[in-house]
Design a protein around this motif. Structure first.
Motif, PDB file in Angstrom:
ATOM      1  N   TYR A 318       0.803  -1.218   0.000  1.00 26.39           N
ATOM      2  CA  TYR A 318       0.000   0.000   0.000  1.00 26.39           C
ATOM      3  C   TYR A 318       0.840   1.273   0.000  1.00 26.39           C
ATOM      4  O   TYR A 318       0.404   2.279  -0.571  1.00 26.39           O
ATOM      5  CB  TYR A 318      -0.959  -0.025   1.191  1.00 26.39           C
ATOM      6  N   PRO A 319       2.020   1.327   0.600  1.00 31.06           N
ATOM      7  CA  PRO A 319       2.849   2.527   0.422  1.00 31.06           C
ATOM      8  C   PRO A 319       3.184   2.806  -1.041  1.00 31.06           C
ATOM      9  O   PRO A 319       3.234   3.973  -1.459  1.00 31.06           O
ATOM     10  CB  PRO A 319       4.109   2.214   1.240  1.00 31.06           C
ATOM     11  N   ASN A 320       3.400   1.744  -1.835  1.00 34.52           N
ATOM     12  CA  ASN A 320       3.639   1.954  -3.264  1.00 34.52           C
ATOM     13  C   ASN A 320       2.413   2.526  -3.953  1.00 34.52           C
ATOM     14  O   ASN A 320       2.517   3.344  -4.882  1.00 34.52           O
ATOM     15  CB  ASN A 320       4.046   0.635  -3.921  1.00 34.52           C
ATOM     16  N   MET A 321       1.231   2.116  -3.507  1.00 28.73           N
ATOM     17  CA  MET A 321       0.002   2.685  -4.062  1.00 28.73           C
ATOM     18  C   MET A 321      -0.083   4.173  -3.764  1.00 28.73           C
ATOM     19  O   MET A 321      -0.402   4.990  -4.645  1.00 28.73           O
ATOM     20  CB  MET A 321      -1.214   1.963  -3.483  1.00 28.73           C
ATOM     21  N   TYR A 322       0.212   4.546  -2.513  1.00 30.85           N
ATOM     22  CA  TYR A 322       0.153   5.962  -2.164  1.00 30.85           C
ATOM     23  C   TYR A 322       1.198   6.766  -2.937  1.00 30.85           C
ATOM     24  O   TYR A 322       0.938   7.893  -3.366  1.00 30.85           O
ATOM     25  CB  TYR A 322       0.380   6.124  -0.655  1.00 30.85           C
ATOM     26  N   GLY A 323       2.373   6.188  -3.116  1.00 31.39           N
ATOM     27  CA  GLY A 323       3.386   6.877  -3.896  1.00 31.39           C
ATOM     28  C   GLY A 323       2.972   7.082  -5.342  1.00 31.39           C
ATOM     29  O   GLY A 323       3.206   8.152  -5.911  1.00 31.39           O
TER      30      GLY A 323
END
Length: 356
Positions: A318-323
């Motif tokens: 999910y951090p990659n999604m936010y990025g």
């Protein structure tokens, strides 16, 4: 006539007293000019510097709450970044005269810088410090730094593929929509046949045509180009038609009186007068193009930021999604800003008459 009668005669001009001249205002001396303040303190910038300082101190001093296997790295780097922003804002706030060019541009953003620091602090507290938002669905701000540092090649490749696909689709759609709009706005016969089609198919979401488009086009990439062009072309065509049809008829009459040809009326009268409406259609078309791009990349295209979102979701990263979402927002807003600059440049001759 005696001298006294000549003096009292109505023909003789009566002397009128002239009003006294006002004393000329003395020019300001160089000493007076230098006595005026050269700059004013940027108070909202100082408040923003204080907010970013509080964010950096809070992030660095308050330890992170353990959350399973998640170890939020780059916490100290995020704190250092916040302190660096606070230092820059402090310099701009206390010495706006020395940094006049930068301060004049940053001054309107002072309240937003305060709100941004407060929002990041709230985000940091609810995720990394208190753990009220459950991981891994909600990650703290420093996780974005980790994404951009560790996965920047894949993000850069996805962004370039999305921009390439978007540029081709928007270019084809805007050009086709512009030509169709000029045609139906100028010709009643073309409007009779084309305008009903636009009214029926225009409100239809382009993403609803995705399953059918996959059948008619050889690849998912060409399908995405077609759908982006379709979503861009409809608003441009409708707004261009409205602009051409709404041109004042007196303009055409004056041009015909001066011997203008039909091509001159179209190219030099109708199209320039319709350009404000054309740009409104481009703004609307870009919104449809962004949505279509992301959906097409999620469902069919094997590259781009939409594909990156699907890939990150599949791995529960999910951090990659936010990025990717943040990068997408910056790119799309940058494209809109460039379109605003192009509009101001093209319509500079209409400055003061067109309201946006």
């Amino acid at each position: 006539m005696t001298t006294a009668e000549n003096i009292l005669s109505p023909r003789s001009p009566v002397p009128v007293a002239k009003p006294p001249r006002r004393a000329a205002r003395p020019a300001s001396t160089p000493l007076e000019k230098t006595a005026r303040p050269a700059f004013a303190v940027w108070w909202s910038g100082l408040a923003a510097a204080l907010a970013w300082l509080a964010l950096g101190v809070l992030t660095y001093i308050w330890p992170n709450k353990p959350a399973g296997f998640n170890d939020w790295t780059y916490t100290s780097e995020f704190a250092g970044l916040a302190l660096g922003v606070a230092a820059v804002l402090l310099v701009l706030g206390l010495a706006p005269g020395a940094t006049a060019a930068v301060t004049s541009r940053a001054r309107p953003a002072g309240p937003w810088l305060i709100v941004l620091a407060a929002g990041l602090a709230l985000w940091e507290i609810l995720t990394a410090k208190l753990g009220l938002l459950p991981p891994p669905f909600f990650a703290p701000p420093q996780s974005l730094i980790e994404v951009y540092v560790s996965d920047w090649p894949r993000l850069l490749d996805s962004a370039s593929n999305s921009l390439q696909l978007l540029a081709i689709g928007v270019a084809l759609g805007s050009l086709t929509g512009f030509l169709v709009g000029v045609l139906i706005g100028w010709s009643r016969r073309a409007s009779y046949w084309i305008h009903p089609v636009l009214r029926v198919l225009g409100p239809l979401p382009t993403t609803a045509l995705l399953p059918i488009s996959f059948y008619f086009f050889p690849s998912s990439w060409s399908t995405a180009v077609f759908l982006i062009a379709l979503g861009t072309g409809f608003p441009v065509a409708i707004l261009t038609w409205s602009g051409v049809a709404g041109v004042n008829r007196n303009f055409y009459d004056v041009a015909r009186t001066l011997g203008a040809s039909p091509w001159f009326l179209v190219l030099r009268v109708a199209i320039p007068a319709a350009l404000p409406q054309v740009f409104v259609g481009l703004f609307m078309g870009l919104g449809h193009a962004f949505a279509t791009l992301v959906v097409a990349e999620m469902l069919g295209v094997k590259s781009g930021l939409g594909w990156y979102l699907t890939w990150a979701q599949g791995w529960a990263s999910y951090p990659n999604m936010y990025g990717a979402l943040l990068l997408m927002a910056l790119l799309f807003s940058g494209i809109i800003t460039l379109l605003f600059l192009l509009r101001d440049r093209v319509l500079s001759w209409q400055k003061g008459t067109v309201k946006w």
